[in-house]
Scaffold this active site. Structure first.
Site, mmCIF file in Angstrom:
data_model
loop_
_atom_site.group_PDB
_atom_site.id
_atom_site.type_symbol
_atom_site.label_atom_id
_atom_site.label_comp_id
_atom_site.label_asym_id
_atom_site.label_seq_id
_atom_site.Cartn_x
_atom_site.Cartn_y
_atom_site.Cartn_z
ATOM 1 N N ASP A 1 0.195 -5.094 -0.865
ATOM 2 C CA ASP A 1 -0.389 -4.021 -1.836
ATOM 3 C C ASP A 1 -1.557 -3.587 -1.216
ATOM 4 O O ASP A 1 -2.297 -2.764 -2.267
ATOM 5 C CB ASP A 1 -0.437 -4.815 -3.120
ATOM 6 C CG ASP A 1 -1.388 -5.943 -3.401
ATOM 7 O OD1 ASP A 1 -1.859 -6.265 -2.211
ATOM 8 O OD2 ASP A 1 -1.611 -6.563 -4.369
ATOM 9 N N ASP B 1 4.775 -7.593 -1.343
ATOM 10 C CA ASP B 1 3.716 -8.265 -2.287
ATOM 11 C C ASP B 1 4.338 -7.753 -3.689
ATOM 12 O O ASP B 1 4.416 -6.830 -3.815
ATOM 13 C CB ASP B 1 2.490 -7.593 -1.756
ATOM 14 C CG ASP B 1 1.381 -8.221 -1.419
ATOM 15 O OD1 ASP B 1 1.740 -9.537 -1.588
ATOM 16 O OD2 ASP B 1 0.722 -7.833 -0.919
ATOM 17 N N LYS C 1 5.825 -11.999 -1.674
ATOM 18 C CA LYS C 1 4.545 -12.505 -1.601
ATOM 19 C C LYS C 1 3.852 -12.742 -3.031
ATOM 20 O O LYS C 1 3.579 -11.759 -3.583
ATOM 21 C CB LYS C 1 3.640 -12.095 -0.581
ATOM 22 C CG LYS C 1 2.391 -12.695 -0.328
ATOM 23 C CD LYS C 1 1.519 -12.530 0.844
ATOM 24 C CE LYS C 1 1.009 -11.302 0.918
ATOM 25 N NZ LYS C 1 -0.100 -11.076 -0.197
ATOM 26 N N GLU D 1 -6.163 -16.609 3.248
ATOM 27 C CA GLU D 1 -7.296 -15.406 3.544
ATOM 28 C C GLU D 1 -8.771 -15.743 3.244
ATOM 29 O O GLU D 1 -9.006 -16.375 2.260
ATOM 30 C CB GLU D 1 -6.858 -14.166 2.548
ATOM 31 C CG GLU D 1 -7.760 -12.970 2.758
ATOM 32 C CD GLU D 1 -7.174 -11.495 2.341
ATOM 33 O OE1 GLU D 1 -6.172 -11.633 1.617
ATOM 34 O OE2 GLU D 1 -7.869 -10.747 2.181
#
Ligand code: KIV
Length: 271
Positions: free
Chosen positions: A49, A88, A118, A187
């Protein structure tokens, strides 16, 4: 290039971790990019995204809708041959209720052609993740800096910097694995935290700004190719300056058109 051109399937990623082979993931948003990255041997194409920022020009990923994700996922799956395509789930498409999460993820698989979805976050999405897996939808988790929570986090900041936050992240990672997630994106977290999480899980971790110990790495393709002109996260390595090449090519075309050099006299005429 990969040793084999056999398509990458969901269970292959766990096997890669067992064999100590690194997983390579890049974002893709259209069929042309998907075709090129697939040719390069990238294992997983993430229809992220992040398209809200790199394709739509927004400041965050929050405005991205399920329809936009479907549109781009269809394009990427048309271009991919070998790579596994993961889409996503955009903001609030997995969090409002479990039936809604199943419906939305189901559309990304059925209409978009993705092999997996995801989902960002830990505890708040665990039940939904378990249900998605139960109905046959493979789920990749995403912890650490979760961009859909950018306002709550106070910006795109490094996460899990103190021991307490690192413990919560480890707990969430284990919960996602127990819920059936097949891989986990980490992340913007310290390398030692990513190493601990990676060692604690049987499923592979795929890092972005999380150091070298993850089982794979992902970056935003527009960042590594030098196409995105916004500020880049400090961990990004640029492998090309395609933006500069494109500007130079467009300038050359403009010059040719304005000076009458293109088209060449009579060239291309099909009378
Ligand atoms: O949206 C995205 O591109 C992502 C990656 C940065 C992991 O989630």
């Amino acid at each position: 290039m990969p040793a084999t051109s056999k398509p990458v399937r969901v269970p292959d990623l766990k096997d890669r971790k067992k064999r100590g082979e690194k997983i390579v993931m890049l974002t893709a948003y259209d069929a042309t990019m998907a075709r090129l990255l697939d040719r390069a041997g990238v294992d997983v194409l993430l229809v992220g995204d992040s398209l809200g920022m790199v394709i739509m020009g927004c400041e965050t990923t929050l405005p991205v809708t399920l329809e936009a994700m479907l549109h781009h996922t269809r394009a990427v799956t048309r271009g991919a041959r070998r790579a596994l395509v993961v889409a996503d789930m955009p903001f609030l498409t997995c969090q409002t209720s479990i039936p809604e999460a199943v419906r939305n993820a189901g559309r990304l698989i059925q209409e978009g052609g993705a092999a997996a979805v995801k989902v960002e976050g830990g505890r708040p999405v665990i039940e939904a993740v378990a249900r998605l897996v139960e109905v046959g939808i493979p789920v990749m988790g995403h912890l650490g800096l979760i961009p859909q929570s950018v306002h709550q986090l106070g910006g795109f900041r490094r996460q899990a910097r103190d021991e307490q936050d690192a413990e919560v992240l480890l707990r969430d990672a284990k919960a996602l694995e127990s819920a059936g997630a097949f891989a986990l994106v980490l992340e913007s977290i310290p390398a030692h935290v990513a190493r601990e999480v990676t060692a604690a899980l049987r499923i592979p971790t795929i890092g972005i700004g999380a150091g070298p110990h993850c089982d794979g790495q992902v970056l935003v393709s527009y960042d590594i190719f030098g196409l995105y002109e916004g500020p880049l996260p400090p961990f990004v390595k640029q492998y090309a300056r395609l933006g500069e090449t494109m500007v130079a090519a467009a300038e050359a075309f403009a010059g040719d058109v304005r000076q009458g050099r293109y088209p060449a006299p009579e060239a291309g005429a099909r009378e």
